[in-house]
Write a protein that holds these residues in place. Structure first.
Motif, PDB file in Angstrom:
ATOM      1  N   LYS A  20       0.836  -1.206   0.000  1.00  0.00           N
ATOM      2  CA  LYS A  20       0.000   0.000   0.000  1.00  0.00           C
ATOM      3  C   LYS A  20       0.876   1.263   0.000  1.00  0.00           C
ATOM      4  O   LYS A  20       0.582   2.227  -0.712  1.00  0.00           O
ATOM      5  N   ARG A  23       2.234   1.860  -3.396  1.00  0.00           N
ATOM      6  CA  ARG A  23       1.165   2.390  -4.266  1.00  0.00           C
ATOM      7  C   ARG A  23       0.907   3.873  -3.975  1.00  0.00           C
ATOM      8  O   ARG A  23       0.612   4.647  -4.883  1.00  0.00           O
ATOM      9  N   ILE A  24       1.016   4.255  -2.709  1.00  0.00           N
ATOM     10  CA  ILE A  24       0.864   5.679  -2.363  1.00  0.00           C
ATOM     11  C   ILE A  24       1.991   6.486  -3.007  1.00  0.00           C
ATOM     12  O   ILE A  24       1.757   7.560  -3.554  1.00  0.00           O
ATOM     13  N   TYR A  25       3.213   5.968  -2.953  1.00  0.00           N
ATOM     14  CA  TYR A  25       4.344   6.660  -3.581  1.00  0.00           C
ATOM     15  C   TYR A  25       4.094   6.807  -5.077  1.00  0.00           C
ATOM     16  O   TYR A  25       4.432   7.822  -5.677  1.00  0.00           O
ATOM     17  N   GLU A  26       3.463   5.800  -5.676  1.00  0.00           N
ATOM     18  CA  GLU A  26       3.129   5.866  -7.095  1.00  0.00           C
ATOM     19  C   GLU A  26       2.076   6.948  -7.346  1.00  0.00           C
ATOM     20  O   GLU A  26       2.217   7.774  -8.255  1.00  0.00           O
ATOM     21  N   LYS A  27       1.025   6.970  -6.512  1.00  0.00           N
ATOM     22  CA  LYS A  27      -0.036   7.970  -6.680  1.00  0.00           C
ATOM     23  C   LYS A  27       0.490   9.390  -6.503  1.00  0.00           C
ATOM     24  O   LYS A  27      -0.003  10.323  -7.133  1.00  0.00           O
ATOM     25  N   LYS A  28       1.487   9.543  -5.620  1.00  0.00           N
ATOM     26  CA  LYS A  28       2.088  10.859  -5.385  1.00  0.00           C
ATOM     27  C   LYS A  28       3.045  11.258  -6.505  1.00  0.00           C
ATOM     28  O   LYS A  28       3.577  12.363  -6.506  1.00  0.00           O
ATOM     29  N   GLY A  29       3.299  10.346  -7.444  1.00  0.00           N
ATOM     30  CA  GLY A  29       4.179  10.656  -8.567  1.00  0.00           C
ATOM     31  C   GLY A  29       5.658  10.592  -8.217  1.00  0.00           C
ATOM     32  O   GLY A  29       6.483  11.170  -8.912  1.00  0.00           O
ATOM     33  N   ARG A  32       7.238   5.376 -10.260  1.00  0.00           N
ATOM     34  CA  ARG A  32       6.253   4.751 -11.148  1.00  0.00           C
ATOM     35  C   ARG A  32       6.799   3.395 -11.597  1.00  0.00           C
ATOM     36  O   ARG A  32       7.981   3.266 -11.866  1.00  0.00           O
ATOM     37  N   ARG A  43       2.413  -4.789 -10.773  1.00  0.00           N
ATOM     38  CA  ARG A  43       3.352  -3.708 -11.057  1.00  0.00           C
ATOM     39  C   ARG A  43       4.764  -4.289 -10.993  1.00  0.00           C
ATOM     40  O   ARG A  43       5.088  -5.033 -10.080  1.00  0.00           O
ATOM     41  N   ARG A  70       9.153  14.089  -3.417  1.00  0.00           N
ATOM     42  CA  ARG A  70       8.841  14.150  -4.853  1.00  0.00           C
ATOM     43  C   ARG A  70       9.620  15.274  -5.517  1.00  0.00           C
ATOM     44  O   ARG A  70      10.217  15.089  -6.573  1.00  0.00           O
TER      45      ARG A  70
END
Length: 157
Positions: A20, A23-29, A32, A43, A70
């Motif tokens: 999770k 996935r949060i790091y991915e959502k924050k950009g 990826r 992924r 980020r």
């Protein structure tokens, strides 16, 4: 020759973080996946991305927010001088936190000293609510209790 890819669960387990969180790091950009399997949704990450996650976790451990991380990791307008400035700012915030903690420790020492020097040995459970409130103000509040007493009396008149 195809580069070896790691699944999200593998890199999460390697760094002892949850899937999770990745996935949060991915959502924050911030990070990826190199590839997402369209059928399974799995992924996959490259060795370089594993290194990015390592840097992210280290920066997070130093107290940087995900937004700050980020900004640093995207590198826009970031050079070694700007990175050093970010690190110095974080260092100053940690020093301020240490100073605030030292003040709290000093306040606790003062309260403990007042309690150990107090002749009042009554059980707090045996006090009325009003007696307990005044006792706590007298023992726990570091500020001037005389001023608080005058204010309290004026309020309740």
């Amino acid at each position: 020759m195809e580069e070896h890819l790691m699944k999200i669960g593998e890199i999460a387990a390697f760094f002892n973080v949850s899937v999770k969180a990745v996935r949060i790091y991915e959502k924050k950009g911030i990070i990826r996946p190199a590839r997402i399997d369209k059928q399974t949704g799995y992924r996959y990450y490259t060795a370089d991305q594993v290194q990015q996650l390592n840097a992210l976790i280290e920066l997070k451990g130093l107290g940087f927010s995900l937004n700050e991380i980020r900004e640093i990791m995207q590198g826009k307008g970031m050079d070694s001088r700007r990175l050093a400035e970010c690190l110095l700012q974080k260092k100053m915030r940690w020093k301020e936190s240490i100073s605030a903690a030292e003040n709290k420790i000093s306040e606790l020492d003062s309260i403990i000293q007042r309690l150990s020097g107090s002749r009042d040995t009554a059980e707090m459970s045996e006090m009325t609510e009003e007696e307990r409130a005044w006792y706590l103000v007298k023992m726990v509040c570091v500020e001037d209790t005389a001023a608080q007493s005058a204010i309290s009396e004026a309020i309740w008149l």
